[in-house]
Design an enzyme around this catalytic site. Structure first.
Site, PDB file in Angstrom:
ATOM      1  N   GLY A 187       0.962   3.847   1.689  1.00 39.78           N
ATOM      2  CA  GLY A 187       1.343   4.473   2.943  1.00 39.78           C
ATOM      3  C   GLY A 187       2.418   3.739   3.709  1.00 39.78           C
ATOM      4  CB  CYS A 188       3.024   0.608   4.654  1.00 38.23           C
ATOM      5  SG  CYS A 188       4.071  -0.478   5.631  1.00 38.23           S
ATOM      6  N   GLY A 189       6.141   1.592   3.560  1.00 37.79           N
ATOM      7  CA  GLY A 189       7.307   1.116   2.837  1.00 37.79           C
ATOM      8  C   GLY A 189       7.904  -0.131   3.426  1.00 37.79           C
ATOM      9  CB  CYS A 201       3.589  -3.656   3.672  1.00 37.87           C
ATOM     10  SG  CYS A 201       2.703  -2.438   4.647  1.00 37.87           S
ATOM     11  N   PRO A 240       0.836  -1.192   0.000  1.00 39.62           N
ATOM     12  CG  PRO A 240       0.032  -1.010   2.183  1.00 39.62           C
ATOM     13  CD  PRO A 240       0.745  -1.952   1.253  1.00 39.62           C
TER      14      PRO A 240
END
Length: 270
Positions: A107-109, A111, A105
């Site tokens: 918003g998340c580096g 994951c 996603p």
């Protein structure tokens, strides 16, 4: 290459009734980073500057340095885009422990990282880095606004910029994901022969752990953001010797870690 934005119509509702509106929306699509044919990550990203994205991502994720990349191919496919990196076989074979196979996603580096050790990996200390006047740092994110054409059209993307002492913002990249924008900027700097240690990285977002990690691994010693750092991002910055400036907007800034790279005329804290 795919378009970076798309026109759409909507219905605006308010106290005065309803009206039709036309908006320009940022495009995002799955971009797969592959190394010698093996997928390392699939990120939702803005389909622009993808060779730079792949270069920066490879460096900041510990896949390969720019000088280890033999070639990059960006291929449009029906399902999305592949940024194909080709490296020596021994480098590709060593990637098993770091491999990702996920849809990240925006918003998340982090994951898809498959261990806590990888997520909170130790950072090397940054070098001496560039020195700045306080006024340069305080004005930096406002100057970055002049380098955000996709944001001006869509109001829905992040930017990362590069500030050099006495020169202002010399380069910027945009993406729907803040960490994607940073990887694109780092890749652009390296491919253009700019040393990240010669300036400061600017962000239009908060400072999370992965933003500190990527900045330090790129070799830049100063990070400036328009919003706040997380507590652990601050701890990482302190440990790596990274100068961390936050809430930089409208001529003011707050320094949270390693302030010696920023010169100011008054030495007293009110």
């Amino acid at each position: 290459m795919s378009a970076t934005s798309h026109s759409a119509r909507g219905l605006a509702l308010g106290p005065d009734g309803a009206r039709e509106v036309a908006r320009t929306l940022p495009e995002e699509m799955p971009v797969a980073i592959t190394v010698n044919g093996s997928t390392q990550a699939v990120m939702m990203a803005t389909p622009a500057d993808l060779e730079e994205f792949a270069t920066g991502f490879a460096l900041t994720e510990g896949i390969a340095r720019p000088d280890q990349i033999e070639r990059i191919e960006v291929i449009d496919l029906e399902q999305g885009i592949e940024a194909r990196l080709w490296v020596a076989d021994e480098i590709a074979e060593a990637l098993g422990a770091r491999r990702r196979a996920m849809l990240g996603p925006v918003g998340c580096g982090l994951c898809g990282i498959d261990s806590l050790e990888q997520a909170l990996r130790a950072l090397p200390p940054v070098g001496e880095g560039a020195r700045f006047e306080m006024a340069e740092i305080a004005a930096a994110t406002d100057l970055l606004r002049d380098h955000q054409p996709l944001h001006d059209r869509t109001h829905a993307v992040h930017a990362a910029g590069f500030l050099q002492p006495g020169q202002g913002v010399v380069m910027a990249r945009e993406d729907v994901g803040r960490h994607n924008a940073l990887d694109k900027l780092i890749g652009a700097l390296l491919r253009a022969g700019h040393d990240p240690a010669s300036g400061a990285i600017l962000l239009t977002s908060r400072v999370s752990v992965e933003m500190v990690q990527k900045t330090v691994l790129a070799g830049c010693a100063t990070l400036v953001a328009v919003s706040a750092p997380t507590a652990h991002a601050l701890r990482l910055a302190e440990g790596a010797g990274l100068t961390l400036a936050a809430f930089a907007r409208r001529g003011a800034v707050e320094i949270y870690a390693n302030p010696t790279r920023i010169r100011r005329r008054d030495t007293d804290v009110a």
